[in-house]
Design a protein around this motif. Structure first.
Motif, PDB file in Angstrom:
ATOM      1  N   TRP A   6      62.079  31.959  25.092  1.00  0.00           N
ATOM      2  CA  TRP A   6      60.626  32.043  24.967  1.00  0.00           C
ATOM      3  C   TRP A   6      59.997  32.283  26.319  1.00  0.00           C
ATOM      4  N   ARG A   8      56.181  32.238  28.269  1.00  0.00           N
ATOM      5  CA  ARG A   8      54.789  31.812  28.155  1.00  0.00           C
ATOM      6  C   ARG A   8      53.835  32.854  28.693  1.00  0.00           C
ATOM      7  N   CYS A  12      48.557  30.818  30.738  1.00  0.00           N
ATOM      8  CA  CYS A  12      48.841  29.407  30.508  1.00  0.00           C
ATOM      9  C   CYS A  12      48.876  28.710  31.866  1.00  0.00           C
ATOM     10  N   ASN A  17      50.777  22.170  27.772  1.00  0.00           N
ATOM     11  CA  ASN A  17      51.476  22.379  26.513  1.00  0.00           C
ATOM     12  C   ASN A  17      50.511  22.939  25.467  1.00  0.00           C
ATOM     13  N   GLU A  21      53.422  31.613  23.335  1.00  0.00           N
ATOM     14  CA  GLU A  21      54.761  31.975  23.788  1.00  0.00           C
ATOM     15  C   GLU A  21      55.295  33.102  22.910  1.00  0.00           C
ATOM     16  N   SER A  34      52.731  26.689  21.763  1.00  0.00           N
ATOM     17  CA  SER A  34      53.596  25.654  22.314  1.00  0.00           C
ATOM     18  C   SER A  34      53.280  24.260  21.770  1.00  0.00           C
ATOM     19  N   PRO A  37      55.769  24.216  18.228  1.00  0.00           N
ATOM     20  CA  PRO A  37      56.884  25.146  18.467  1.00  0.00           C
ATOM     21  C   PRO A  37      57.729  25.472  17.239  1.00  0.00           C
TER      22      PRO A  37
END
Length: 62
Positions: A6, A8, A12, A17, A21, A34, A37
């Motif tokens: 994955w 990001r 971000c 979190n 992604e 995220s 997930p």
């Protein structure tokens, strides 16, 4: 979808979190948040490209 790498979004910040992604699949692209997930959406490359083009074309109309 184990074993997927994955990546990001560059938007971000701070390693939080709450990020979008993406991961490359053999037949498309997987997208997830995220925060959740385990909830993964898979789309074709051409579909994702069309979506990105549409969003970029509409950026000035928000």
């Amino acid at each position: 979808m184990n074993g997927i790498v994955w990546q990001r979004s560059s938007f971000c910040g701070g390693g939080g979190n709450n990020c979008v992604e993406i991961a490359e699949l053999l037949d498309g692209i997987a997208i997830r948040d995220s925060v959740y997930p385990d909830r993964v959406m898979a789309v074709g490359r051409s579909t994702l490209s069309a979506f990105i083009r549409h969003v970029r074309a509409d950026e000035g109309n928000a």
